[in-house]
Design a protein around this motif. Structure first.
Motif, PDB file in Angstrom:
ATOM      1  N   THR A  12     -17.077  14.601   5.362  1.00  0.00           N
ATOM      2  CA  THR A  12     -16.830  14.825   6.286  1.00  0.00           C
ATOM      3  C   THR A  12     -18.045  15.077   7.177  1.00  0.00           C
ATOM      4  OG1 THR A  12     -14.487  15.626   6.132  1.00  0.00           O
ATOM      5  CG2 THR A  12     -15.165  16.535   8.459  1.00  0.00           C
ATOM      6  N   LYS A  13     -19.040  15.710   6.905  1.00  0.00           N
ATOM      7  CA  LYS A  13     -19.871  16.742   7.611  1.00  0.00           C
ATOM      8  C   LYS A  13     -20.634  15.363   7.836  1.00  0.00           C
ATOM      9  CE  LYS A  13     -20.074  21.560   6.015  1.00  0.00           C
ATOM     10  NZ  LYS A  13     -20.501  22.716   5.079  1.00  0.00           N
ATOM     11  N   ILE A  15     -20.255  11.948   8.423  1.00  0.00           N
ATOM     12  CA  ILE A  15     -19.897  11.206   9.397  1.00  0.00           C
ATOM     13  C   ILE A  15     -19.877  12.628  10.242  1.00  0.00           C
ATOM     14  CG2 ILE A  15     -17.608  10.643   9.960  1.00  0.00           C
ATOM     15  CD1 ILE A  15     -16.225  10.176   7.049  1.00  0.00           C
ATOM     16  N   ARG A  16     -19.620  13.386  10.345  1.00  0.00           N
ATOM     17  CA  ARG A  16     -19.994  13.885  11.958  1.00  0.00           C
ATOM     18  C   ARG A  16     -21.480  13.582  12.358  1.00  0.00           C
ATOM     19  NH1 ARG A  16     -16.164  19.468  10.625  1.00  0.00           N
ATOM     20  NH2 ARG A  16     -14.756  18.038  10.891  1.00  0.00           N
ATOM     21  N   TRP A  17     -22.701  14.128  11.202  1.00  0.00           N
ATOM     22  CA  TRP A  17     -24.125  13.867  11.425  1.00  0.00           C
ATOM     23  C   TRP A  17     -24.220  12.589  12.060  1.00  0.00           C
ATOM     24  CZ3 TRP A  17     -27.619  17.000  13.020  1.00  0.00           C
ATOM     25  CH2 TRP A  17     -28.881  16.562  13.010  1.00  0.00           C
ATOM     26  N   THR A  18     -23.435  10.394  11.116  1.00  0.00           N
ATOM     27  CA  THR A  18     -23.854  10.320  11.371  1.00  0.00           C
ATOM     28  C   THR A  18     -23.594   9.876  12.901  1.00  0.00           C
ATOM     29  OG1 THR A  18     -22.172   9.149  10.349  1.00  0.00           O
ATOM     30  CG2 THR A  18     -23.892   9.316   9.540  1.00  0.00           C
ATOM     31  N   LYS A  19     -22.789  10.158  14.093  1.00  0.00           N
ATOM     32  CA  LYS A  19     -22.223  10.337  15.233  1.00  0.00           C
ATOM     33  C   LYS A  19     -23.391  10.675  16.079  1.00  0.00           C
ATOM     34  CE  LYS A  19     -16.985   9.338  14.259  1.00  0.00           C
ATOM     35  NZ  LYS A  19     -16.147   9.951  14.478  1.00  0.00           N
ATOM     36  N   VAL A  20     -23.734  12.423  15.487  1.00  0.00           N
ATOM     37  CA  VAL A  20     -24.935  12.674  16.143  1.00  0.00           C
ATOM     38  C   VAL A  20     -25.974  11.985  16.347  1.00  0.00           C
ATOM     39  CG1 VAL A  20     -26.398  14.279  16.492  1.00  0.00           C
ATOM     40  CG2 VAL A  20     -23.685  15.160  15.907  1.00  0.00           C
ATOM     41  N   THR A  23     -25.922   9.222  18.939  1.00  0.00           N
ATOM     42  CA  THR A  23     -25.445  10.012  19.715  1.00  0.00           C
ATOM     43  C   THR A  23     -26.821   9.764  20.169  1.00  0.00           C
ATOM     44  OG1 THR A  23     -23.675  10.338  19.862  1.00  0.00           O
ATOM     45  CG2 THR A  23     -24.780  10.874  21.557  1.00  0.00           C
ATOM     46  N   GLU A  58     -18.095   9.450  24.987  1.00  0.00           N
ATOM     47  CA  GLU A  58     -18.467  10.006  23.930  1.00  0.00           C
ATOM     48  C   GLU A  58     -18.755  11.457  24.624  1.00  0.00           C
ATOM     49  OE1 GLU A  58     -21.273   9.378  21.121  1.00  0.00           O
ATOM     50  OE2 GLU A  58     -21.839   7.390  21.538  1.00  0.00           O
TER      51      GLU A  58
END
Length: 59
Positions: A12-13, A15-20, A23, A58
């Protein structure tokens, strides 16, 4: 059971980091596209608008 929960938390972390990262990369590249738009004209306008729309979506 505990290892599975740790694994899920790490994924989960990640996936969140890859989105950051995605962006941030778009934002950094937008600077260069806007610079090219200023220097070379309207051929970069559509790309800049798409990048800005993607960043605004986003929020």
């Amino acid at each position: 059971m505990v290892l599975a929960q740790i694994f899920i938390a790490l994924i989960t972390k990640f996936i969140r980091w890859t989105k950051v990262i995605k962006t941030r990369k778009t934002l950094y590249n937008l600077y260069h596209i806007l610079n090219h738009l200023n220097l070379f004209g309207s051929s970069y306008q559509h790309q800049a608008e798409q990048m800005m729309a993607s960043l605004l979506a986003e929020l």
